[in-house]
Design a protein around this motif. Sequence first.
Motif, PDB file in Angstrom:
ATOM      1  N   GLY A  19      -4.149 -38.559  11.135  1.00 18.31           N
ATOM      2  CA  GLY A  19      -3.999 -38.222   9.724  1.00 18.31           C
ATOM      3  C   GLY A  19      -4.419 -39.408   8.890  1.00 18.31           C
ATOM      4  O   GLY A  19      -3.719 -40.435   8.866  1.00 18.31           O
ATOM      5  N   PHE A  20      -5.560 -39.304   8.196  1.00 16.14           N
ATOM      6  CA  PHE A  20      -6.050 -40.476   7.471  1.00 16.14           C
ATOM      7  C   PHE A  20      -6.124 -40.240   5.975  1.00 16.14           C
ATOM      8  O   PHE A  20      -7.168 -40.405   5.333  1.00 16.14           O
ATOM      9  CB  PHE A  20      -7.403 -40.954   8.012  1.00 16.14           C
ATOM     10  N   GLY A  51      -2.243 -43.047   6.269  1.00 14.15           N
ATOM     11  CA  GLY A  51      -3.006 -43.467   7.443  1.00 14.15           C
ATOM     12  C   GLY A  51      -3.723 -44.775   7.188  1.00 14.15           C
ATOM     13  O   GLY A  51      -3.787 -45.656   8.063  1.00 14.15           O
ATOM     14  N   ASP A  61      -8.569 -36.916  11.997  1.00 17.77           N
ATOM     15  CA  ASP A  61      -8.263 -36.198  10.761  1.00 17.77           C
ATOM     16  C   ASP A  61      -9.110 -34.936  10.752  1.00 17.77           C
ATOM     17  O   ASP A  61     -10.306 -34.983  11.069  1.00 17.77           O
ATOM     18  CB  ASP A  61      -8.558 -37.049   9.533  1.00 17.77           C
ATOM     19  N   ARG A  75     -13.791 -37.409   7.338  1.00 16.14           N
ATOM     20  CA  ARG A  75     -12.777 -38.407   6.970  1.00 16.14           C
ATOM     21  C   ARG A  75     -12.521 -39.398   8.097  1.00 16.14           C
ATOM     22  O   ARG A  75     -12.420 -40.608   7.863  1.00 16.14           O
ATOM     23  CB  ARG A  75     -11.482 -37.716   6.556  1.00 16.14           C
ATOM     24  N   ALA A  76     -12.408 -38.911   9.337  1.00 17.52           N
ATOM     25  CA  ALA A  76     -12.166 -39.812  10.472  1.00 17.52           C
ATOM     26  C   ALA A  76     -13.361 -40.730  10.691  1.00 17.52           C
ATOM     27  O   ALA A  76     -13.203 -41.925  10.980  1.00 17.52           O
ATOM     28  CB  ALA A  76     -11.861 -39.005  11.734  1.00 17.52           C
ATOM     29  N   ARG A  95     -11.835 -34.983  14.964  1.00 14.41           N
ATOM     30  CA  ARG A  95     -11.121 -34.081  14.062  1.00 14.41           C
ATOM     31  C   ARG A  95      -9.897 -33.473  14.745  1.00 14.41           C
ATOM     32  O   ARG A  95      -9.087 -32.828  14.085  1.00 14.41           O
ATOM     33  CB  ARG A  95     -12.062 -32.962  13.589  1.00 14.41           C
ATOM     34  N   TRP A 134      -6.487 -34.083  16.904  1.00 14.44           N
ATOM     35  CA  TRP A 134      -5.529 -35.080  17.368  1.00 14.44           C
ATOM     36  C   TRP A 134      -5.237 -34.961  18.855  1.00 14.44           C
ATOM     37  O   TRP A 134      -4.788 -35.919  19.501  1.00 14.44           O
ATOM     38  CB  TRP A 134      -4.231 -34.988  16.571  1.00 14.44           C
ATOM     39  N   ALA A 179       0.252 -37.655   9.558  1.00 10.48           N
ATOM     40  CA  ALA A 179      -0.171 -36.325   9.141  1.00 10.48           C
ATOM     41  C   ALA A 179       0.916 -35.694   8.270  1.00 10.48           C
ATOM     42  O   ALA A 179       2.035 -36.213   8.183  1.00 10.48           O
ATOM     43  CB  ALA A 179      -0.441 -35.464  10.377  1.00 10.48           C
TER      44      ALA A 179
END
Length: 384
Positions: free
Chosen positions: A11-12, A16, A44, A49-50, A64, A66, A82
């Motif tokens: 979770g970023f 994060g 994420d 985003r990741a 993407r 986890w 998250a």
Amino acid sequence: MVNTLGVAVVGFGWMGRVHTQAYARVPHHFPGLPVRPRLVAVADEVPGRAEEAAGRYGFETATRDWRDIAADPRVEAVSVTAPNFLHREIGVAMAEAGKHLWIEKPVGLTAGDARAVADAAAKAGVRGTVGFNYRNAPAVAAAREMIAAGEIGTVTHVRIRLFSDYAAHPDRALTWRYERERGGSGVLGDLASHGVDLARHLLGEIVSLAADTAVFVPERARPAGATAGHARAAGGERGPVENEDYVNCLLRFASGARGVLEACRVSVGEQNSYGFEIHGTKGALFWDFRRMGELGVSRGTAYQDQPVATVYVGPGHGEYAAFQPGAANAMGYDDLKVVEACHFLRSVTEGTAHGATLEDAVAAARILDAMARSAAGRGWVSPA
């Protein structure tokens, strides 16, 4: 000898990033720590985003999903940052995979969720640290020591407040935070959880309570796409706010002390107005997060007209010396998370608890659940 520990962040969003920066800063502030975090992976579900986080902070892998992190043998410890409704599923899975957990509060939506994560960690023999960061402020550490030493006498009553305006604007998007199924009990899990932890950390166990809650902004607009933080969504389809904007609660402690805890996420004019006032038979203590390095102290034998002095915390109070050389040099929010990261890594390497634990999260969640029961019309209730 200094060892490395493979860490990952799930979770970023903003939190994060805060965890990631804390990992990077730990060796600078705590050079004697016998372990160094290695940024192995970030996850994420929001596209890109990741990958952006990996490019910016140096994670070796971006994903993407986890579940890739749970299966990665390089990862020994995981930050779970998250949304709340994912805490239980991710926390249990990571513990069962043998990963140590640094997980944000409130550790799920209910006490049952927190209990499931704590039990999974205990069964797997992994350590768990929880993001109750305000207890890490050096002034809070100083207050705890003074209370324990009897410097303000026997504590009689406390008032704890957590007021914020992050949800005050009526155009704030109707994100998961405002849904019962995904956001849980609203401001209870978000802000009041910190207040409950401070109450327990400073004054001991809460044995009964009576609470009242309210929703002051009943509808919000649904966002058109992925959101981060507290984005606005004016003009979208409107839906109901399902959980609490506000809570006030009367507390009774096992010590006999009484308390008032009040939290609100729609307080116009209040920005991170968090703090406490603790009164004893011989004195009082006052703390405001916005003046984090100051502690108001009244003590002595005058009782009536007894003055209050401002104490600027410094080396010798909590972990202050790891950041600044002398009193009245400012610390900030992110510094508290660096302290938390240190506690987590010490817990992992030493095999003993440092800082807030999963059991603290369970205890806080039971109190939050009791607040919800009380506000539903059950009067005074016990969190047991």
